[in-house]
Design a protein around this motif. Structure first.
Motif, PDB file in Angstrom:
ATOM      1  N   GLY A 288       2.465   6.367  -1.476  1.00 22.24           N
ATOM      2  CA  GLY A 288       3.702   7.060  -1.806  1.00 22.24           C
ATOM      3  C   GLY A 288       4.023   8.154  -0.813  1.00 22.24           C
ATOM      4  O   GLY A 288       5.177   8.311  -0.386  1.00 22.24           O
TER       5      GLY A 288
ATOM      6  N   GLY B 191       8.980   5.365  -2.895  1.00 20.92           N
ATOM      7  CA  GLY B 191       7.901   6.299  -2.604  1.00 20.92           C
ATOM      8  C   GLY B 191       7.677   7.284  -3.740  1.00 20.92           C
ATOM      9  O   GLY B 191       6.533   7.587  -4.094  1.00 20.92           O
TER      10      GLY B 191
ATOM     11  N   VAL C 209       5.970   5.342  -6.649  1.00 21.80           N
ATOM     12  CA  VAL C 209       4.571   5.036  -6.336  1.00 21.80           C
ATOM     13  C   VAL C 209       3.726   6.306  -6.380  1.00 21.80           C
ATOM     14  O   VAL C 209       2.604   6.302  -6.907  1.00 21.80           O
ATOM     15  N   LEU C 210       4.258   7.401  -5.844  1.00 21.02           N
ATOM     16  CA  LEU C 210       3.530   8.666  -5.861  1.00 21.02           C
ATOM     17  C   LEU C 210       3.304   9.158  -7.289  1.00 21.02           C
ATOM     18  O   LEU C 210       2.200   9.613  -7.636  1.00 21.02           O
TER      19      LEU C 210
END
Length: 226
Positions: free
Chosen positions: A97, A209, A212-213
């Motif tokens: 991420g 991103g 996902v992070l």
């Protein structure tokens, strides 16, 4: 079952995201140019696009299977992964991420093909698209390397050494396959479609991103609390 479906959908999406990122996009432009050389032959264009897709999928599945089978064949490594995989997945997603958001930057070597390789691809005719797919899949740049490694870790988590790498490979080739279809149909919207993809890539990458992070942080916290 739900975990596998989510992982499969994520692998496919990350493959698409990889293909429209600036670094891999350069190789895909080369692939589109190669595939579209015989624009007068619809069947040739479509077949070349399909062979390019098969080449990328075969390369990713082969490499992933080799890495995973090698890791799992070593008893100490297999035991370590079985014991600590739930602790590895979260931090891995955090790193992926951060990479997608540009918080971590890596630089690899160039992505170009040597003149001798180009000549070999040309000599193969339409089968050169298959070789091109394999070569471009293995020509890792920071984006594709980070996302491919993330898929390797996810594959270990869901217990699949083929499905996720295969879907990731399909995702990386989908835009090229789509452009091959547009070329075959003689679409006048080819340039507009390409510009739209490049314009939205940054926002799509940033959104992915962030997700996902966030998921990586949640999994990390969950693993630490267990």
């Amino acid at each position: 079952m739900t975990e596998v479906l989510v992982a499969a959908a994520t692998a496919l999406w990350l493959g698409v995201l990889t293909s429209i990122s600036p670094c891999p996009l350069a190789t895909n432009i080369t692939a589109i140019s190669y595939i579209g050389r015989r624009i007068d032959n619809t069947r040739h264009v479509l077949l070349a696009g399909l062979l390019y897709t098969i080449g990328r999928v075969a390369a990713y599945v082969g490499l992933a299977s080799l890495l995973l089978q090698t890791a799992l064949s070593v008893p100490s490594v297999a035991q370590f992964l079985q014991k600590y995989m739930h602790l590895i997945l979260g931090p891995t997603l955090v790193l992926v991420g951060m990479f997608l958001l540009g918080l971590i930057e890596l630089r690899f070597g160039g992505q170009g093909l040597s003149e001798s390789v180009k000549q070999r691809v040309d000599r193969l005719g339409i089968w050169g698209a298959l070789l091109l797919g394999v070569l471009f899949a293995l020509a890792f740049c920071p984006t594709s390397a980070a996302l491919f490694f993330g898929n390797i870790v996810a594959s270990l988590t869901v217990g699949s050494t083929v499905l996720l790498p295969m879907l990731y490979g399909v995702g990386t080739a989908l835009p090229v396959l789509g452009f091959a279809l547009l070329i075959a149909l003689g679409s006048k919207k080819l340039g507009e479609t390409f510009n739209a993809i490049t314009a939205t890539e940054r926002w799509v990458r940033t959104g992915t991103g962030c997700i996902v992070l966030l998921v990586g942080c949640l999994l990390t916290i969950q693993a630490l609390l267990q």
